[in-house]
Motif scaffolding. Structure first.
Motif, PDB file in Angstrom:
ATOM      1  N   GLU A 245       0.839  -1.195   0.000  1.00  0.00           N
ATOM      2  CA  GLU A 245       0.000   0.000   0.000  1.00  0.00           C
ATOM      3  C   GLU A 245       0.870   1.239   0.000  1.00  0.00           C
ATOM      4  OE1 GLU A 245      -3.113   2.251   2.992  1.00  0.00           O
ATOM      5  OE2 GLU A 245      -3.140   0.059   2.917  1.00  0.00           O
ATOM      6  N   VAL A 246       0.510   2.218  -0.834  1.00  0.00           N
ATOM      7  CA  VAL A 246       1.271   3.462  -0.896  1.00  0.00           C
ATOM      8  C   VAL A 246       0.461   4.654  -0.412  1.00  0.00           C
ATOM      9  CG1 VAL A 246       2.791   2.649  -2.727  1.00  0.00           C
ATOM     10  CG2 VAL A 246       0.670   3.815  -3.332  1.00  0.00           C
ATOM     11  N   ALA A 247      -0.866   4.524  -0.355  1.00  0.00           N
ATOM     12  CA  ALA A 247      -1.699   5.633   0.122  1.00  0.00           C
ATOM     13  C   ALA A 247      -3.080   5.098   0.494  1.00  0.00           C
ATOM     14  CB  ALA A 247      -1.834   6.724  -0.947  1.00  0.00           C
ATOM     15  N   PRO A 248      -3.759   5.740   1.452  1.00  0.00           N
ATOM     16  CA  PRO A 248      -5.084   5.264   1.852  1.00  0.00           C
ATOM     17  C   PRO A 248      -6.188   5.593   0.862  1.00  0.00           C
ATOM     18  CG  PRO A 248      -4.476   7.218   3.108  1.00  0.00           C
ATOM     19  CD  PRO A 248      -3.264   6.823   2.312  1.00  0.00           C
ATOM     20  N   ASN A 249      -5.940   6.541  -0.054  1.00  0.00           N
ATOM     21  CA  ASN A 249      -6.944   6.899  -1.052  1.00  0.00           C
ATOM     22  C   ASN A 249      -6.289   7.702  -2.179  1.00  0.00           C
ATOM     23  OD1 ASN A 249      -6.927   9.751  -0.145  1.00  0.00           O
ATOM     24  ND2 ASN A 249      -8.001   8.919   1.643  1.00  0.00           N
ATOM     25  N   ILE A 250      -7.055   7.986  -3.226  1.00  0.00           N
ATOM     26  CA  ILE A 250      -6.527   8.699  -4.391  1.00  0.00           C
ATOM     27  C   ILE A 250      -6.080  10.106  -4.014  1.00  0.00           C
ATOM     28  CG2 ILE A 250      -7.129   9.689  -6.644  1.00  0.00           C
ATOM     29  CD1 ILE A 250      -8.956   7.323  -7.122  1.00  0.00           C
ATOM     30  N   GLN A 251      -6.898  10.784  -3.226  1.00  0.00           N
ATOM     31  CA  GLN A 251      -6.591  12.167  -2.871  1.00  0.00           C
ATOM     32  C   GLN A 251      -5.267  12.277  -2.140  1.00  0.00           C
ATOM     33  OE1 GLN A 251      -9.796  14.399  -1.082  1.00  0.00           O
ATOM     34  NE2 GLN A 251      -8.391  15.540   0.213  1.00  0.00           N
ATOM     35  N   THR A 252      -5.050  11.417  -1.142  1.00  0.00           N
ATOM     36  CA  THR A 252      -3.812  11.447  -0.372  1.00  0.00           C
ATOM     37  C   THR A 252      -2.613  11.114  -1.250  1.00  0.00           C
ATOM     38  OG1 THR A 252      -5.013  10.784   1.613  1.00  0.00           O
ATOM     39  CG2 THR A 252      -2.626  10.493   1.645  1.00  0.00           C
ATOM     40  N   PHE A 253      -2.795  10.155  -2.161  1.00  0.00           N
ATOM     41  CA  PHE A 253      -1.704   9.784  -3.060  1.00  0.00           C
ATOM     42  C   PHE A 253      -1.305  10.964  -3.947  1.00  0.00           C
ATOM     43  CE2 PHE A 253      -0.597   8.313  -7.379  1.00  0.00           C
ATOM     44  CZ  PHE A 253       0.636   7.751  -7.102  1.00  0.00           C
ATOM     45  N   LEU A 254      -2.297  11.626  -4.566  1.00  0.00           N
ATOM     46  CA  LEU A 254      -2.000  12.740  -5.457  1.00  0.00           C
ATOM     47  C   LEU A 254      -1.401  13.918  -4.700  1.00  0.00           C
ATOM     48  CD1 LEU A 254      -5.172  12.642  -7.750  1.00  0.00           C
ATOM     49  CD2 LEU A 254      -2.871  11.808  -8.279  1.00  0.00           C
ATOM     50  N   GLU A 255      -1.902  14.169  -3.495  1.00  0.00           N
ATOM     51  CA  GLU A 255      -1.342  15.247  -2.682  1.00  0.00           C
ATOM     52  C   GLU A 255       0.112  14.950  -2.319  1.00  0.00           C
ATOM     53  OE1 GLU A 255      -3.933  15.677   0.651  1.00  0.00           O
ATOM     54  OE2 GLU A 255      -5.372  16.930  -0.430  1.00  0.00           O
ATOM     55  N   GLY A 256       0.400  13.673  -2.034  1.00  0.00           N
ATOM     56  CA  GLY A 256       1.770  13.299  -1.700  1.00  0.00           C
ATOM     57  C   GLY A 256       2.720  13.537  -2.862  1.00  0.00           C
ATOM     58  N   ILE A 257       2.298  13.164  -4.078  1.00  0.00           N
ATOM     59  CA  ILE A 257       3.122  13.399  -5.258  1.00  0.00           C
ATOM     60  C   ILE A 257       3.304  14.893  -5.494  1.00  0.00           C
ATOM     61  CG2 ILE A 257       3.219  13.161  -7.772  1.00  0.00           C
ATOM     62  CD1 ILE A 257       3.845  10.580  -6.353  1.00  0.00           C
ATOM     63  N   ALA A 258       2.218  15.643  -5.362  1.00  0.00           N
ATOM     64  CA  ALA A 258       2.292  17.093  -5.573  1.00  0.00           C
ATOM     65  C   ALA A 258       3.247  17.748  -4.571  1.00  0.00           C
ATOM     66  CB  ALA A 258       0.895  17.711  -5.461  1.00  0.00           C
ATOM     67  N   ASN A 259       3.213  17.309  -3.325  1.00  0.00           N
ATOM     68  CA  ASN A 259       4.114  17.872  -2.310  1.00  0.00           C
ATOM     69  C   ASN A 259       5.572  17.558  -2.631  1.00  0.00           C
ATOM     70  OD1 ASN A 259       2.111  19.066  -0.757  1.00  0.00           O
ATOM     71  ND2 ASN A 259       1.776  17.229   0.472  1.00  0.00           N
ATOM     72  N   LYS A 260       5.831  16.345  -3.123  1.00  0.00           N
ATOM     73  CA  LYS A 260       7.204  15.985  -3.487  1.00  0.00           C
ATOM     74  C   LYS A 260       7.697  16.837  -4.654  1.00  0.00           C
ATOM     75  CE  LYS A 260       6.739  11.201  -1.919  1.00  0.00           C
ATOM     76  NZ  LYS A 260       6.583   9.774  -2.321  1.00  0.00           N
TER      77      LYS A 260
END
Length: 360
Positions: A176-191
């Motif tokens: 697992e890399v993220a609990p949902n789509i929103q958190t995953f996309l926010e994580g990529i955007a922050n990086k």
């Protein structure tokens, strides 16, 4: 009457689904949409700022009706409550236009939105799901493959729990890399905002880990991968290490080539080019991903049923930038993954264990 009902049923279900969605709280829906939109804009602008083609090859946004009817063939086994963020994603863009990318001859590295992956168009999501469900023994039918590497790796959306997982087909690895789509996309955007995703000297999008504060730290990892890449010296080096470790004769790996003739041809071509038969397995997922990107990033396997196969395998120390690659059907990569993971399990091939590629 029954025939009329059969004709109208899909339309009535769609209307009911859309009415239910429209009754959701406006404030909660606006918040999700804003967060996902903001993240997607940052992600799309990154390759645009780097003058990479990915942004130019993204499809136009879809309406909710288009999204629903495209997904309708697989909705009957899904939990509709997990689709809100999926809808918001495809209301921003319909993913990559792979046919245009293929026609223009773009290698995979040109069309990545994030390191190693591009966003599938929604129709490709359904088509890829169909292929994976039919040909992979380890694929979960509740997964929607949203991002693909065209090398048998996917970022999947689990419609049963809403989580995002990374799945490496050939190694049958999933986490697992993220609990949902929103958190995953926010994580990529922050990086991206923090400068932790950049273009390296090989023209690949790479992520700098938290402990690597400088570009030099990343270059060291790339150089390690280049050093370990398959070449003539690797075979001799492996034999010397085998003697030092006194591990005895390694088990032989035989493939059923009738199920994957193109994969076997690629292995045969590689061995004729002096790539080693004696291989050392690695289980470090970050190293496997890096090897795959170094090997397949330059490939042009962008068709729906066209994936990059590499030898030596990315899950070996000899894999990486020097691997021999070929575009093969996705079903063949699935077959190879099943046979390879079965071999590792039956022969107890753990991390840093040696094995011998006996066939073809």
């Amino acid at each position: 009457m029954a025939q009329l009902f059969n004709i109208l049923a899909p339309f009535l279900v769609a209307c009911f689904f859309l009415v239910e969605r429209s009754s959701a709280s406006p404030s909660s829906r606006d918040k999700d949409e804003f967060d996902i939109n903001e993240s997607i804009v940052i992600i799309i602008n990154h390759p645009l700022n780097k003058e990479r083609p990915a942004s130019y090859l993204l499809g136009p946004p879809l309406t909710e009706e288009e999204i629903f009817f495209t997904l309708q063939p697989v909705l009957e086994i899904r939990d509709d409550s997990h689709f809100e963020q999926l809808f918001q994603l495809y209301k921003v863009t319909d993913g990559l236009k792979t046919l245009e990318a293929e026609a223009d001859g773009h290698p995979l590295k040109d069309i990545w939105l994030i390191p190693g992956y591009y966003l599938l168009s929604l129709r490709e999501v359904v088509e890829t799901l169909t292929i994976m469900t039919r040909t992979s023994d380890v694929w979960n039918p509740s997964w929607l493959p949203l991002f693909a590497s065209r090398a048998g790796d996917f970022l999947v959306y689990d419609t049963e729990d809403g989580h995002i997982h990374e799945f490496l087909t050939k190694e049958s690895l999933r986490w697992e890399v993220a609990p949902n789509i929103q958190t995953f996309l926010e994580g990529i955007a922050n990086k991206l905002r923090d400068g932790r995703i950049l273009l390296n000297e090989n023209g690949l999008l790479e992520e700098i880990s938290m402990d690597a504060q400088t570009h030099e730290g990343l270059e060291d990892k790339i150089l390690d991968a280049l050093y370990l890449s398959a070449n003539t010296e690797n075979t001799l080096e492996s034999e010397i290490l085998m003697e030092e470790e006194n591990v005895g004769a390694p088990p032989d790996l035989y493939f059923k080539c009738q199920k994957m003739p193109n994969v076997c041809q690629n292995i045969k071509n590689a061995i004729q080019m002096n790539k080693p038969r004696l291989l050392k397995r690695i289980k470090d997922k970050n190293k496997i991903r890096q090897n795959r990107r170094l090997a397949c990033g330059k490939s042009k396997c962008t068709g729906i049923n066209n994936s990059c196969d590499e030898y030596p395998f990315a899950s070996t120390s000899q894999g990486g930038a020097g691997a021999t690659i070929m575009c093969v059907p996705l079903s063949e990569n699935n077959s190879q993954g099943g046979q390879l993971s079965g071999f590792f399990k039956s022969k107890s091939i753990g991390n840093n264990a040696w094995f011998n590629m006996k066939s073809p």
